[in-house]
Design a protein around this motif. Structure first.
Motif, mmCIF file in Angstrom:
data_model
loop_
_atom_site.group_PDB
_atom_site.id
_atom_site.type_symbol
_atom_site.label_atom_id
_atom_site.label_comp_id
_atom_site.label_asym_id
_atom_site.label_seq_id
_atom_site.Cartn_x
_atom_site.Cartn_y
_atom_site.Cartn_z
ATOM 1 N N UNK A 142 0.813 -1.222 0.000
ATOM 2 C CA UNK A 142 0.000 0.000 0.000
ATOM 3 C C UNK A 142 0.844 1.268 0.000
ATOM 4 N N UNK A 143 1.983 1.231 0.623
ATOM 5 C CA UNK A 143 2.850 2.400 0.759
ATOM 6 C C UNK A 143 3.336 2.524 2.188
ATOM 7 N N UNK A 144 2.403 2.802 3.106
ATOM 8 C CA UNK A 144 2.744 2.902 4.512
ATOM 9 C C UNK A 144 3.287 4.264 4.880
ATOM 10 N N UNK A 154 7.756 6.830 2.301
ATOM 11 C CA UNK A 154 6.832 5.796 2.773
ATOM 12 C C UNK A 154 7.629 4.592 3.258
ATOM 13 N N UNK A 155 6.944 3.617 3.863
ATOM 14 C CA UNK A 155 7.629 2.379 4.211
ATOM 15 C C UNK A 155 8.171 1.706 2.958
ATOM 16 N N UNK A 156 7.424 1.804 1.854
ATOM 17 C CA UNK A 156 7.888 1.203 0.600
ATOM 18 C C UNK A 156 9.194 1.825 0.122
ATOM 19 N N UNK A 157 9.407 3.103 0.388
ATOM 20 C CA UNK A 157 10.647 3.767 -0.024
ATOM 21 C C UNK A 157 11.853 3.262 0.750
ATOM 22 N N UNK A 158 11.626 2.522 1.818
ATOM 23 C CA UNK A 158 12.711 1.993 2.636
ATOM 24 C C UNK A 158 12.897 0.494 2.461
ATOM 25 N N UNK A 159 12.278 -0.044 1.436
ATOM 26 C CA UNK A 159 12.445 -1.450 1.111
ATOM 27 C C UNK A 159 13.702 -1.622 0.257
ATOM 28 N N UNK A 160 14.497 -2.656 0.574
ATOM 29 C CA UNK A 160 15.753 -2.911 -0.139
ATOM 30 C C UNK A 160 15.651 -4.085 -1.101
ATOM 31 N N UNK A 161 14.689 -4.966 -0.870
ATOM 32 C CA UNK A 161 14.546 -6.131 -1.731
ATOM 33 C C UNK A 161 13.262 -6.872 -1.422
ATOM 34 N N UNK A 162 12.790 -7.614 -2.411
ATOM 35 C CA UNK A 162 11.540 -8.361 -2.272
ATOM 36 C C UNK A 162 11.662 -9.715 -2.953
ATOM 37 N N UNK A 190 -0.600 -3.103 -4.473
ATOM 38 C CA UNK A 190 -1.816 -3.761 -3.975
ATOM 39 C C UNK A 190 -2.001 -5.171 -4.530
ATOM 40 N N UNK A 191 -0.903 -5.901 -4.679
ATOM 41 C CA UNK A 191 -1.003 -7.286 -5.119
ATOM 42 C C UNK A 191 -1.426 -7.458 -6.555
ATOM 43 N N UNK A 192 -1.310 -6.425 -7.375
ATOM 44 C CA UNK A 192 -1.764 -6.497 -8.764
ATOM 45 C C UNK A 192 -0.756 -7.164 -9.693
ATOM 46 N N UNK A 369 2.893 5.058 -6.314
ATOM 47 C CA UNK A 369 2.376 5.957 -5.288
ATOM 48 C C UNK A 369 2.346 7.357 -5.896
ATOM 49 N N UNK A 370 1.339 7.669 -6.725
ATOM 50 C CA UNK A 370 1.315 8.969 -7.409
ATOM 51 C C UNK A 370 1.170 10.113 -6.411
ATOM 52 N N UNK A 371 1.876 11.208 -6.713
ATOM 53 C CA UNK A 371 1.824 12.401 -5.881
ATOM 54 C C UNK A 371 1.596 13.626 -6.757
ATOM 55 N N UNK A 372 1.070 14.705 -6.189
ATOM 56 C CA UNK A 372 1.015 15.963 -6.925
ATOM 57 C C UNK A 372 2.415 16.379 -7.383
ATOM 58 N N UNK A 373 2.473 17.255 -8.369
ATOM 59 C CA UNK A 373 3.755 17.596 -8.984
ATOM 60 C C UNK A 373 4.636 18.480 -8.095
ATOM 61 N N UNK A 374 4.057 19.238 -7.185
ATOM 62 C CA UNK A 374 4.859 20.121 -6.333
ATOM 63 C C UNK A 374 5.643 19.319 -5.302
ATOM 64 N N UNK A 375 6.748 19.883 -4.822
ATOM 65 C CA UNK A 375 7.562 19.165 -3.839
ATOM 66 C C UNK A 375 6.822 19.007 -2.515
ATOM 67 N N UNK A 376 6.204 20.085 -2.038
ATOM 68 C CA UNK A 376 5.459 20.003 -0.777
ATOM 69 C C UNK A 376 4.061 19.452 -1.041
ATOM 70 N N UNK A 377 3.752 18.363 -0.364
ATOM 71 C CA UNK A 377 2.435 17.730 -0.467
ATOM 72 C C UNK A 377 1.781 17.792 0.910
ATOM 73 N N UNK A 378 0.573 18.311 0.961
ATOM 74 C CA UNK A 378 -0.198 18.369 2.207
ATOM 75 C C UNK A 378 -1.282 17.298 2.158
#
Length: 469
Positions: A142-144, A154-162, A190-192, A369-378
């Motif tokens: 999911x991201x986390x 996110x938690x996913x950004x700290x994954x090193x291997x799967x 999401x398991x896709x 994990x799509x994000x808005x284009x700006x660096x700061x996301x609220x």
């Protein structure tokens, strides 16, 4: 049904069952909105069991999904008339290297097990959510997000291997360098595209003490400016804001009846992680902020600070229709103002948690994990627990808030409630949506993995759908 049960029992080392009670127990998730019931539950003993179950499902034309804690909110961990993989028996740590700042464990292991193992060594996963009972595979799918995600992603950004089992039943070890395409899409996928069976994840050293300041604001614009300042300059280690409504009366000057007069207040909690609280220059930190009242200071050990405050209650016949909308920083004030005015029209605003958090695009690397284009996301989070008879009305209004966010250049955190049709998926992923479909066809050509959540393009719709992006 008996043939499927018998077949799987012959090829699976783990457990296979289809009792009425067990099937009913996995027919709903934490959200309580979607219900689906599989034909068969498989509790794999190892990744080979997962691969065999997937190959069997493909041969028989059955869908297959994975589940552990079942903490999804839109049925992502459910399955209808197919095979459900209950991953909770895959729950061992295989390697733990605190000096090298990583560990390797099964996907069905909970974050609580990881934290309990790592804390005595002075290390911890960089990002922790507010629920330790969920599993590695679940949140990495999911991201986390957590209080420190603006620093560590996110938690996913700290994954090193799967270790992943694809929709063709292939068992593949993937990292950012090896089989990177699969790695980058299974995370937050999401398991896709494949089912995570094992995880190698980053650890970080932590400092022994924390200090949290609870600061009250009565002006949303000032709050958002201070959040931006603190996160963009990495002055703090954790941040979250909670919004509190104050009912000041009622107005009769409304053609639709009586309207409550509400003033919103905002409490920002900022946390510093330190070797000693004597190291904090409190005057320098707080003098740069524009809160109107400093209401509380809390000093805790790091071990106590990271513990979830309490389990979220889930009363009978209720649903958790939670949403997180991720907004470009420049549009956050406009969107939140509209949302706060709209909330009292469809839920009991006095009892529903509403809050805000920050992310920095530069620290979030996962394409799924799509994000808005700006660096700061609220992020704006709305977390209502409602009686089930209110589901249709409330989710219609949540869909309105989702549509508004997408129109303003925002995205949705898909771990929360989402009811997306194809046009919304196209908005969510933008120009990347064709790539998502390509990866799905590559790693799950028979479309058997976790169906019913993502709405993919059908063959023949491609040219038309791209014109709509």
């Amino acid at each position: 049904m008996n043939n499927i049960l018998s077949d799987l029992r012959h090829i699976i080392e783990g457990e296979v069952s289809n009792t009425k009670e067990e099937l009913e127990a996995v027919s709903h998730d934490f959200g309580g909105i979607i219900q689906k019931q599989p034909r068969i539950i498989v509790r794999p003993k190892n990744s080979t069991d997962v691969a065999k179950a997937i190959k069997y499902a493909a041969k028989q034309g059955l869908t297959i999904s994975s589940r552990a804690a079942g903490h999804s909110l839109s049925g992502q961990s459910l399955n209808q008339d197919g095979i459900l993989l209950d991953m909770r028996n895959l729950n061992q740590i295989h390697e733990f290297r605190p000096d090298e700042l990583w560990f390797k464990a099964d996907a069905g292991m909970t974050w609580k097990q990881v934290v309990d193992t790592s804390i005595p060594y002075g290390v911890v996963p960089p990002v922790l959510t507010n629920n330790f009972e969920v599993t590695l595979g679940g949140t990495l799918s999911a991201g986390g997000l957590g209080l420190s995600s603006f620093r560590y992603g996110s938690q996913a950004d700290n994954c090193l291997g799967l270790e992943v089992v694809t929709g063709t039943g292939d068992i593949i070890w993937c990292t950012p360098e090896k089989n990177s395409e699969l790695f980058n899409h299974v995370l937050c996928g999401y398991g896709q595209f494949g089912i995570i069976t094992q995880v190698q994840n980053r650890l970080r050293k932590y400092r022994p003490f924390t200090r949290s300041y609870f600061l009250c604001y009565d002006d949303l614009d000032i709050l958002l400016n201070d959040q931006s300042l603190l996160t963009s300059e990495s002055r703090i280690d954790g941040l979250v804001s909670l919004f509190s409504p104050c009912l000041l009366g009622a107005s009769r000057a409304n053609e639709n009846g009586i309207r409550p007069i509400i003033e919103w207040f905002y409490r920002m909690q900022i946390t510093l992680e330190v070797d000693s609280t004597n190291d904090i220059n409190e005057i320098e930190l707080l003098s740069s902020l524009n809160f109107y009242r400093h209401i509380h200071t809390e000093d805790l050990t790091f071990k106590k600070f990271i513990q979830p405050i309490a389990q979220v209650p889930h009363p009978v016949d209720t649903a958790n229709s939670w949403i997180d909308v991720l907004l470009p920083g420049s549009m956050a004030k406009k969107y939140i103002d509209i949302a706060l005015k709209h909330i009292p029209s469809f839920i009991d605003f006095r009892t529903v948690p509403v809050g805000s958090f920050c992310l920095l695009n530069r620290n979030m690397k996962m394409p799924m994990f799509p994000l808005p284009e700006e660096d700061l996301v609220i992020g704006l989070g709305l977390y209502p627990t409602i009686p089930k008879f209110q589901i249709q009305h409330v989710t219609e209004q949540l869909n309105f808030l989702t549509d508004l966010g997408l129109q303003m250049g925002g995205k949705r955190y898909m771990a929360t409630w989402a009811d997306f049709d194809l046009p919304k998926w196209r908005l969510q992923f933008g120009d990347y949506w064709p790539k998502v479909n390509e990866i799905k066809r590559k790693y799950d050509p028979q479309m058997i993995l976790n169906p019913g959540f993502f709405k993919y393009e059908q063959v023949g719709e491609k040219n038309e759908s791209h014109a709509l992006l």
